[in-house]
Design an enzyme around this catalytic site. Structure first.
Site, PDB file in Angstrom:
ATOM      1  CG  HIS A  45       1.403   5.726  -5.563  1.00  0.00           C
ATOM      2  ND1 HIS A  45       1.086   4.971  -6.663  1.00  0.00           N
ATOM      3  CD2 HIS A  45       2.342   6.615  -5.976  1.00  0.00           C
ATOM      4  CE1 HIS A  45       1.805   5.369  -7.691  1.00  0.00           C
ATOM      5  NE2 HIS A  45       2.577   6.368  -7.313  1.00  0.00           N
TER       6      HIS A  45
ATOM      7  CD  GLU B  29       1.552  10.961  -6.044  1.00  0.00           C
ATOM      8  OE1 GLU B  29       1.840  11.162  -7.246  1.00  0.00           O
ATOM      9  OE2 GLU B  29       2.132  10.132  -5.324  1.00  0.00           O
TER      10      GLU B  29
END
Length: 431
Positions: A58, A61
């Site tokens: 995450h 990203e």
């Protein structure tokens, strides 16, 4: 030499090629559409993280938009928005995606930016520190939202001490520990071309997209990615007594992988049980008894396992009755689901499947995910045929098998009235 291979009739405008290093390129020209939607899907998500990497997928990203060797974070945004486009990214349990939408004539701009952020990000220390702070705020927001907390607790309890059971956001201690070296090591290990798909749809030309893909991603080295840690359902319970107005509850059982031949039967069972305003749970729990504002059944399939669940919120005083009614309704559905209910569930599933293909964004997501999972794009008519082949007894059998699994129970709020887990298990499995 790049390899072109058949699309097996998935769509007249769909063309799929594979670069020499293994990266797949799928384009779908859609007549009458003036925009181009493009994205890169990587078959690596939160379940690919090692224990000390929890939350790293995450974070990566987020960091993709924070600067490259040739663009600042501001420049990335400007280059996309100067042509009227938008750019986004998302992390899931099994994949990460980076997408952009622009006018067809600006597809090259979008691909240049996507290529830049995926192969030349610098992960500046200052930007990394700021983005950690942003994610910690995101984490705090989730912790303040009981219905988010309970679902994280649910999957952690269903898959204890496993990557697939860890929340995608990570934990504060792991988020704060990440540095550039950790990011680059993860990317080198997991962002390998054999499990990357560049998908584009709308006003696109296949040859141009392949040429751009070769230019931006052809230099990625073909490296064998490590095997994913298998997901092994465990079950159990987690009760979080907290002073709240409402108790949020999720009751679950072991589901199926999307590769399992019984997947469609179980999905349809979930739809009949708690998939809409005509579902049995909605009728019995909300409309007849008024025990909850909302209740739903769901099935989360993964590549090697799955998780079935029922989620609802109610007052602490009604919690025991809600559980009893939910169990009784689930058992009744497994025994007495009828042809009319199945026909309705099939119609709902078909509409859902086909609606997803009505936008370029839906097309690229379908194409990328199926290429990662199956190595091909599955024609809609093939999926519809699988749905149509499911019969009433298949769905009843899926329900009966489901009920024999060990339950998972997660609840937060005024949960003192929640029945003991052994009692829940006995009620589910009662003959």
């Amino acid at each position: 030499m790049n390899q072109h291979f058949s699309t097996f009739g998935a769509s007249p405008g769909l063309t799929v090629s594979r670069l020499d290093n293994g990266l797949t390129v799928a384009t779908e020209t859609i007549p009458g559409v003036a925009t181009a939607t493009l994205g890169v899907w990587v078959g690596a998500g939160s379940r690919h993280e090692r224990p000390d990497e929890h939350g790293l997928s995450h974070l990566i990203e987020h960091m993709a938009f924070k600067g490259t060797a040739t663009r600042s974070a501001r420049k990335i945004a400007e280059d996309i928005e100067n042509v009227g486009g938008e750019i986004n990214a998302a992390t899931s349990t099994e994949s990460t995606s980076y997408t952009a939408r622009v006018l067809g004539e600006d597809a090259g701009v979008a691909l240049d930016v996507l290529g830049d952020i995926l192969t030349r990000s610098v992960f500046d220390a200052g930007e990394l520190a700021r983005e950690k702070g942003v994610i910690l705020q995101e984490y705090a927001a989730v912790e303040d939202t009981p219905d988010d907390v309970v679902y994280d607790a649910f999957i952690e309890t269903a898959f204890p001490d496993q990557p697939i059971g860890r929340p995608i956001l990570g934990r504060p201690e792991t988020i704060q520990s990440f540095d550039r070296a950790a990011i680059e090591a993860y990317i080198a290990r997991e962002y390998v071309p054999e499990r990357m798909v560049l998908a584009a749809a709308g006003a696109v030309e296949h040859a141009e997209i392949v040429e751009a893909a070769e230019r931006h991603f052809g230099g990625l080295k073909s490296v064998e990615a490590p095997a994913v840690v298998a997901g092994i359902y465990g079950g159990g319970e987690r009760r979080m007594q907290k002073r709240l107005e409402q108790a949020n509850l999720v009751l679950g059982l072991p589901g199926l992988s999307f590769r399992d031949e019984g997947y469609y039967a179980l999905h349809l069972f979930s739809q009949v049980l708690g998939g809409g305003l005509t579902s049995r749970l909605w009728h019995e729990v909300r409309e007849t008894r008024g025990l909850a504002y909302d209740i739903q059944a769901f099935h989360w399939p993964f590549s090697d396992c799955g998780l079935f669940g029922i989620g609802a919120g109610t007052s602490g005083a009604d919690l025991a009755e809600l559980v009893d009614v939910t169990i009784a309704t689930t058992r009744e559905t497994a025994e007495r689901l009828d042809a009319a209910e199945l026909a309705r569930a099939k119609a709902q599933l078909k509409v859902s499947l086909l609606t997803a293909l009505e936008t370029p964004g839906g097309r690229i997501e379908r194409n990328a995910r199926q290429l990662l999972a199956w190595g091909r794009v599955i024609p809609p008519q093939e999926l519809i045929a699988k749905v149509d082949a499911v019969e009433v007894e298949h769905v009843r059998a899926a329900g009966r098998t489901l009920l024999q699994g060990a339950p998972t129970l997660a609840a937060i709020g005024p949960v003192k009235g929640l029945p003991p887990l052994p009692r829940v298990a006995a009620a589910l499995q009662a003959a």
